[in-house]
Write an enzyme that holds these catalytic residues in place. Structure first.
Site, PDB file in Angstrom:
ATOM      1  N   ASN A  13      -8.068  -6.233   2.834  1.00 59.07           N
ATOM      2  CA  ASN A  13      -7.838  -6.180   4.276  1.00 59.07           C
ATOM      3  C   ASN A  13      -8.192  -4.769   4.728  1.00 59.07           C
ATOM      4  O   ASN A  13      -7.432  -3.829   4.476  1.00 59.07           O
ATOM      5  CB  ASN A  13      -6.362  -6.503   4.564  1.00 59.07           C
TER       6      ASN A  13
ATOM      7  N   LYS B 121      -8.286  -3.633   7.631  1.00 58.25           N
ATOM      8  CA  LYS B 121      -7.545  -3.244   8.844  1.00 58.25           C
ATOM      9  C   LYS B 121      -8.499  -2.595   9.845  1.00 58.25           C
ATOM     10  O   LYS B 121      -9.668  -2.962   9.898  1.00 58.25           O
ATOM     11  CB  LYS B 121      -6.347  -2.356   8.460  1.00 58.25           C
TER      12      LYS B 121
ATOM     13  N   HIS C  32      -0.253 -11.354   9.738  1.00 61.66           N
ATOM     14  CA  HIS C  32       0.021 -10.092   9.044  1.00 61.66           C
ATOM     15  C   HIS C  32       1.186  -9.397   9.750  1.00 61.66           C
ATOM     16  O   HIS C  32       1.316  -9.490  10.967  1.00 61.66           O
ATOM     17  CB  HIS C  32      -1.231  -9.207   9.054  1.00 61.66           C
TER      18      HIS C  32
ATOM     19  N   GLU D  77       1.632  -6.486  10.599  1.00 60.42           N
ATOM     20  CA  GLU D  77       1.209  -5.564  11.671  1.00 60.42           C
ATOM     21  C   GLU D  77       0.917  -6.349  12.956  1.00 60.42           C
ATOM     22  O   GLU D  77       1.140  -5.848  14.053  1.00 60.42           O
ATOM     23  CB  GLU D  77      -0.005  -4.746  11.196  1.00 60.42           C
TER      24      GLU D  77
ATOM     25  N   GLU E 145       3.885 -10.214   1.554  1.00 60.59           N
ATOM     26  CA  GLU E 145       3.733  -8.777   1.775  1.00 60.59           C
ATOM     27  C   GLU E 145       5.037  -8.213   2.336  1.00 60.59           C
ATOM     28  O   GLU E 145       5.259  -8.259   3.553  1.00 60.59           O
ATOM     29  CB  GLU E 145       2.609  -8.494   2.775  1.00 60.59           C
TER      30      GLU E 145
ATOM     31  N   GLY F  78       1.507   0.161   2.559  1.00 65.09           N
ATOM     32  CA  GLY F  78       1.064   1.530   2.822  1.00 65.09           C
ATOM     33  C   GLY F  78       2.066   2.600   2.424  1.00 65.09           C
ATOM     34  O   GLY F  78       1.930   3.760   2.811  1.00 65.09           O
TER      35      GLY F  78
ATOM     36  N   SER G  21       0.917  -2.064  -1.337  1.00 65.42           N
ATOM     37  CA  SER G  21       0.725  -0.963  -2.295  1.00 65.42           C
ATOM     38  C   SER G  21       0.183  -1.419  -3.648  1.00 65.42           C
ATOM     39  O   SER G  21       0.575  -0.869  -4.683  1.00 65.42           O
ATOM     40  CB  SER G  21       2.025  -0.161  -2.456  1.00 65.42           C
TER      41      SER G  21
HETATM   42  O1  LIG Z   1      -1.051  -4.800   4.395  1.00 65.96           O
HETATM   43  C1  LIG Z   1      -1.621  -4.858   3.315  1.00 65.96           C
HETATM   44  C2  LIG Z   1      -2.724  -5.825   3.093  1.00 65.96           C
HETATM   45  O2  LIG Z   1      -2.774  -6.772   4.094  1.00 65.96           O
HETATM   46  C3  LIG Z   1      -1.254  -3.968   2.197  1.00 65.96           C
HETATM   47  O3  LIG Z   1      -1.627  -2.674   2.523  1.00 65.96           O
HETATM   48  P1  LIG Z   1      -1.589  -1.538   1.393  1.00 65.96           P
HETATM   49  O4  LIG Z   1      -2.319  -2.076   0.193  1.00 65.96           O
HETATM   50  O5  LIG Z   1      -2.289  -0.362   2.024  1.00 65.96           O
HETATM   51  O6  LIG Z   1      -0.140  -1.282   1.091  1.00 65.96           O
END
Ligand SMILES: O=C(CO)COP(=O)(O)O
Length: 247
Positions: free
Chosen positions: A10, A12, A96, A98, A166, A172, A210
């Protein structure tokens, strides 16, 4: 039931065209058809077409990060599932955390988006996961179960949808649940999804939050973890390839 591992990136809201094309081409150069896992990249909507052109129908698939719940119409700034499909997309991430946080997406919204994805011929990757406060309160499994019950699209089959776990607090942050917690959550997810879909032996369950080259092997070795949804580490070819190689 054997399930083929899926390593999904992803990206982002990162990268301009030159960087995205360079990353896709670095991945394509070193990722072989017939490798031990399938690989998918989900660039921002602006880069789906150029990335698809670089990947050129090869071993690596491309997908979107979100889609609208409607087929088309007056939805300024939104992207329809059919538009992603039209550019060569095979999957789309929906729900997601976010999106749930930044855009107030409810389970009902996520479900409608996943149904739009199915209708357009895309495989929705439905994201679920608890906050840190919910885990501390001992509610992680209940929260994730409610999200699955509320977000899984009607009419899905176990091979037509993917679920990604997740935990919000692991995204992150460099932190992950314990390996036992991931195993327990994924086993629970398969049970819940199985009760909705009829069976879930072929359903892909991804872990995200992560995931790095250093922890991928241990996480991916778990029986009910069928792949990873990778954020930060998917932006570096070397790291993303190492995660796929760990599968
Ligand atoms: O949100 C994520 C994938 O959709 C995970 O992000 P990270 O791997 O940066 O923690």
């Amino acid at each position: 039931m054997t399930r083929r591992v899926l390593i999904a990136g992803n990206w982002k809201m990162n990268m301009l065209r030159a960087e995205g094309e360079a990353l896709a081409s670095a991945l394509a150069k070193d990722f072989a058809v017939g490798a031990g896992a399938d690989m998918l990249v989900c660039p921002p909507a602006t880069l789906i077409a150029p990335v698809a052109a670089v990947l050129n129908g090869g071993a690596i698939s491309v997908g979107g990060q979100d889609c609208h719940m409607n087929e088309s119409g007056a939805h300024t700034g939104d992207v329809a599932a059919a538009m992603i499909k039209d550019l060569g997309g095979s999957h789309v991430i929906v729900g997601h955390s976010e999106r749930r946080a930044d855009h107030g997406e409810s389970d009902a919204t996520v479900k409608a988006k996943a149904e739009a994805a199915l209708a357009a011929g895309l495989v929705p990757i439905v994201c679920v996961g608890e906050t840190e406060a919910e885990r501390d309160a001992g509610k992680a499994e209940a929260v994730v179960e409610a999200q699955i019950r509320g977000s899984l699209p009607a009419g899905a089959t176990e091979t037509g949808v993917v679920i990604a776990y997740e935990p919000v607090w692991a995204i992150g942050t460099g932190r992950t649940p314990t390996i036992d917690d991931i195993a327990a959550m994924h086993a629970h997810m398969r049970k819940v999804a199985g009760s909705m879909l009829g069976s879930a032996g072929a359903l892909l369950l991804l872990y995200g939050g992560s995931v790095k080259p250093g922890n991928a092997a241990e996480i991916l070795a778990l029986e009910d973890v069928d792949g990873a949804l990778v954020g930060g580490a998917s932006l570096k070819a070397e790291d993303f390839l190492a995660i796929a190689a760990a599968a």
